[in-house]
Each structure stands twice: as structure tokens, then as C-alpha cells.
Design a protein around this motif. Structure first.
Motif, short mmCIF file in Angstrom:
data_model
loop_
_atom_site.label_atom_id
_atom_site.label_comp_id
_atom_site.label_asym_id
_atom_site.label_seq_id
_atom_site.Cartn_x
_atom_site.Cartn_y
_atom_site.Cartn_z
N ASP A 128 33.86 7.64 -9.02
CA ASP A 128 34.23 8.54 -7.92
C ASP A 128 34.02 7.90 -6.56
OD1 ASP A 128 35.09 10.95 -9.23
OD2 ASP A 128 33.02 11.19 -9.91
N TYR A 129 34.70 8.51 -5.57
CA TYR A 129 34.55 8.15 -4.16
C TYR A 129 33.66 9.17 -3.46
CZ TYR A 129 37.99 4.36 -3.83
OH TYR A 129 38.63 3.16 -3.95
N ASP A 148 29.82 4.96 1.13
CA ASP A 148 30.82 3.90 1.32
C ASP A 148 30.27 2.52 0.97
OD1 ASP A 148 32.76 5.69 2.19
OD2 ASP A 148 32.10 5.59 4.27
N ASN A 149 28.98 2.32 1.21
CA ASN A 149 28.37 1.03 0.89
C ASN A 149 28.37 0.78 -0.62
OD1 ASN A 149 27.11 -1.39 1.85
ND2 ASN A 149 25.15 -0.61 1.06
N ASP A 150 28.14 1.84 -1.41
CA ASP A 150 28.21 1.72 -2.87
C ASP A 150 29.59 1.27 -3.31
OD1 ASP A 150 25.60 2.69 -3.01
OD2 ASP A 150 26.25 4.76 -3.22
N ILE A 151 30.62 1.85 -2.67
CA ILE A 151 32.01 1.51 -3.01
C ILE A 151 32.31 0.06 -2.64
CG2 ILE A 151 34.43 2.00 -2.51
CD1 ILE A 151 33.17 4.15 -4.19
N CYS A 158 23.92 5.40 -9.86
CA CYS A 158 24.52 6.58 -10.51
C CYS A 158 23.87 7.86 -10.01
CB CYS A 158 24.40 6.47 -12.03
SG CYS A 158 22.70 6.52 -12.64
N ILE A 159 24.63 8.95 -10.12
CA ILE A 159 24.15 10.30 -9.82
C ILE A 159 24.28 11.09 -11.12
CG2 ILE A 159 24.56 12.42 -8.55
CD1 ILE A 159 25.64 9.07 -7.13
N PHE A 211 33.50 4.40 -7.76
CA PHE A 211 34.83 4.18 -8.33
C PHE A 211 35.09 2.70 -8.57
CE2 PHE A 211 39.43 3.62 -8.20
CZ PHE A 211 39.88 4.65 -8.99
N THR A 212 34.74 1.88 -7.59
CA THR A 212 34.99 0.43 -7.72
C THR A 212 34.13 -0.19 -8.81
OG1 THR A 212 33.42 0.15 -5.89
CG2 THR A 212 35.76 0.11 -5.34
#
Length: 414
Positions: A128-129, A148-151, A158-159, A211-212
């Protein structure tokens, strides 16, 4: 207003009621049943609405889900049954060429075995985004959502849903910054949320990763599982759905009339149908309740007409002794208002008790049929005031009949 505290007036009303106990009880029950029905039906309708909001409250209701399937018609050299895959390029085209969009969120989904020490289970994994939290709100208990940094960095974070926490962690254990293994890869838990009824992974729950990261780990580079599209409030979500599917047919070289190539579920349409049903249910409730109230109030009017007929001689004596017409009218109207008020109060009380019973039975458990079936205080007050007004108006009929009798004729009445 002094007459309201006149003991003689209330003694006469009490005497009239006592002489006709059964008739009075039947009349009160008729009016009470009307407001009882109104309260219970309105409460049940509110319970249905609350339950719907509980189920779909996490979603932006002006939304549609779109995914790829197989073609049902040959087109431009491709045979029927060609499997389609949504691409990230489709995302940019949708955003630039479709009007009225608030959010377009790409998503991926899969299954994975998840292990934490000696505890494990199979759960749904979503890529997910950060924007997902704006169209499907996550009620975070601990930590944070994807950012955004995770992407950008394809972080292995994870959540988790609270149901997963219950299965993988000890009671009271703090999950944030701990690591769990998803298909043999370590992920750091950065958030935990409590999911609503709709959109959850069932009794086992969901895990969300960037997502990425999902694309990289599961070799889904450039592809999308499905789009969650939310329209602006002033735009028709049905038209947005049609425009998106037409654009996707053009991008993927699908026959313009191929309805099977891309599947969709329009949450906005489903929500609109439900709200229409709820509006009709509320209208029917008010119609039935008010009609029953009016019928009961007319019954009170008929009873009072009979009472006036029975008390003709008494009224004649009072008129002969100097009682003014307004005093006769006042007493009969007061009796009418008193009976309707008692009936209304009983109807509201019994209706409230029934709603409490419904809430304790149908409103309890993990999947209640109704959620908090209640009636707003202003609605109850409006119904009560309407009842008193109707009681006053209906009381004018027998009151006018009483004062229209000439004293000499009333004294002759046998």
C-alpha cells in the motif's frame, strides 16, 4: 394558567375518567400504540444506519474499486480470454485524463506465512501507499502508518491488524519496533491498528507493507493488483467508473464493448442505494406512526363526544348557574390534552424500553444486526408536541358541541 391548578377542574376530569375506566384505557392504549410504533421504528432505522456506518465508516463512500480480468471478445489480433494486468503507467493516465478524482490508490495483495518466535499463522499481505489512510481510515492503536520514506527506500516495515497481534504476541506485549518474519524475511512492526468490519482480512487480519517493497519482494515490478479510486463529492462516481474502465480498455487494446475485461465494485452506488432505502424506511415510519397517532387522537375525540352527550344535563346546570362557555370548553380541552399527554408519555417510555432490549440482544456481539438503536431527543420532543397539539385540536370538537347546547334544552334532557 390558573385553571391548571384548580382542584375542582381536576376532580371533574378524574370523575369523568373514573366513570368510563375501560373506555378511557382503550383510548389511551390506541394513542400510546401510535407513538410507541413511531419511537421503535425510528430507533430501528437509526440502528440500521449506525450499523452501516460501523461497517463502511472506514471508507470514503464516493469510491470505486477496479481490477483486471480476462477479455470476453477478440480485438486487434488478440483472442478472447486474454489475461490482463494493470500497470503503474495506467495510474498516471487515470490521474491526468479522468476528471473529478480525489485519490487514485494502487494496491497489491497476497498471502504469506508470518512467524514471531514460536507463534505463526497465514495472513493477508497488502502492498500500500500512504494515501490509503485517506480513503480507508486506519484506526491506529500504536505507532504509525506507511509514509513516503518507506515507499522511496522500499523499507521492510509493516503495520499489523490487532487480530494478528493477538495471535503472534503475548498479551500486553508492546509490538512496535519488534521484528516478525513474513515468508522468511524480517519486517519491523511500525504500527498496529484496529480494523472495521468491512475491508478487514476476516478473523485472521491483515498486514500492510510499502507498495514498492511488495513489488520488489514478490517480483511485481510495474504492475498493480487493483485501483481504489475516490471521486470528489460533486462528481458522479458512476460516471468516473465508466470513464476509468473505458480508458483502461483503450490502453490495453480491449474491445470497447467488452464488459468482462475489467471488474469493478462501486461503493458509492451501493451507499446511494442504501441511503435511498433508509430514507424510504424513515418516511414509511413517520407515515405509519403519524397515521396511527391521528387515529388514536380521533378516538379520544369520539370518546369525549360521548362523554359530552352523557353529561348534557350537568353542562346545562353549570350554564344555568353562570358558567361561561369558555370554562366549559377549557375543561373538555384540558381533559383531551391530559389523556393524549399520558398516552404519549407511556408510548415514549415503553418504546425506549423496547429499544434498550433490542440493543441488548440484536445490538450485541461481534456482528450486531443493529448498532445503538436510539431516537434523537428533538425527534421525541417534536412527536410529543405534535401529540399535544392534536389533542388540543381534537378537543375543540366536543368542546364546541358542549357549549352549543342551550341551558334550557340541556335541563330538559332525560
Amino acid at each position: 394558567m390558573r385553571f391548571l391548578f384548580d382542584t375542582d377542574t381536576w376532580q371533574e376530569i378524574y370523575s369523568s375518567i373514573r366513570k368510563n375506566k375501560m373506555r378511557t384505557v382503550i383510548t389511551i392504549v390506541g394513542v400510546m400504540w401510535g407513538i410507541f410504533l413511531l419511537v421503535v421504528l425510528l430507533g430501528a432505522a437509526k440502528g440500521v444506519e449506525n450499523n452501516f456506518n460501523r461497517l463502511f465508516g472506514d471508507f470514503a463512500t464516493n469510491s470505486v474499486f477496479v481490477w483486471a480480468q480476462q477479455t470476453s471478445k477478440p480485438f486487434k489480433g488478440f483472442q478472447e480470454g486474454k489475461s490482463l494486468v494493470l500497470k503503474m503507467n495506467d495510474l498516471e493516465k487515470i490521474r491526468t485524463e479522468i476528471d473529478g478524482l480525489a485519490f487514485v490508490v494502487p494496491r497489491h495483495q497476497g498471502q504469506a506465512q508470518v512467524i514471531n518466535n514460536f507463534k505463526y499463522g497465514n495472513f493477508g499481505i497488502f502492498g500500500d501507499y500512504p494515501e490509503l489512510d485517506k480513503v480507508q481510515k486506519k484506526n491506529l492503536v500504536y505507532g504509525r502508518w506507511i509514509n513516503d520514506n518507506d515507499i522511496k527506500e522500499r523499507k521492510k516495515v509493516c503495520i499489523i491488524e490487532d487480530e494478528i497481534y493477538k495471535q503472534l504476541f503475548d498479551k500486553g506485549e508492546y509490538p512496535i519496533e519488534q521484528y516478525i518474519k513474513i515468508n522468511g524475511i524480517n519486517y519491523q512492526v511500525v504500527g498496529m491498528y484496529k480494523q472495521g468490519q468491512v475491508g478487514s482480512g476476516g478473523p485472521q487480519g491483515n498486514i500492510h507493507i510499502p507498495f514498492t517493497t511488495f513489488q520488489q519482494v514478490y517480483n511485481r515490478a510495474g504492475t498493480v493488483g487493483w485501483f481504489m479510486i475516490t471521486g470528489k463529492p460533486e462528481y458522479d462516481i458512476l460516471q468516473i467508473e465508466a470513464d476509468v474502465k473505458l480508458l483502461l480498455r483503450n490502453l490495453h487494446k480491449v474491445h470497447p464493448e467488452d464488459e468482462r475485461a475489467f471488474g469493478s465494485f462501486n461503493l458509492g452506488e451501493a451507499f446511494g442505494k442504501f441511503m435511498g432505502f433508509l430514507l424510504g424506511m424513515q418516511f414509511l415510519t413517520w407515515f405509519v406512526g403519524i397515521a396511527t397517532l391521528i387515529a388514536g387522537v380521533f378516538a379520544i375525540g369520539n370518546i369525549l363526544l360521548i362523554t359530552v352527550k352523557e353529561r348534557t344535563k350537568e353542562i346545562g346546570i353549570r350554564r344555568a348557574l353562570g358558567a361561561k362557555p369558555w370554562e366549559i370548553k377549557r375543561q373538555i380541552i384540558l381533559e383531551s390534552v391530559f389523556l393524549t399527554s399520558i398516552a404519549g408519555a407511556l408510548g415514549i417510555i415503553f418504546g425506549g424500553l423496547v429499544l434498550m432490549i433490542i440493543d441488548a440482544t440484536a445490538g450485541s456481539g461481534e456482528n450486531p444486526t443493529l448498532t445503538n438503536p436510539t431516537v434523537d431527543i428533538p425527534v421525541v420532543l417534536i412527536a410529543a408536541v405534535t401529540l399535544v397539539v392534536l389533542g388540543t385540536l381534537i378537543g375543540l370538537i366536543p368542546a364546541q358541541t358542549a357549549v352549543s347546547i342551550r341551558p334550557i334544552e340541556a335541563l330538559r334532557e332525560e
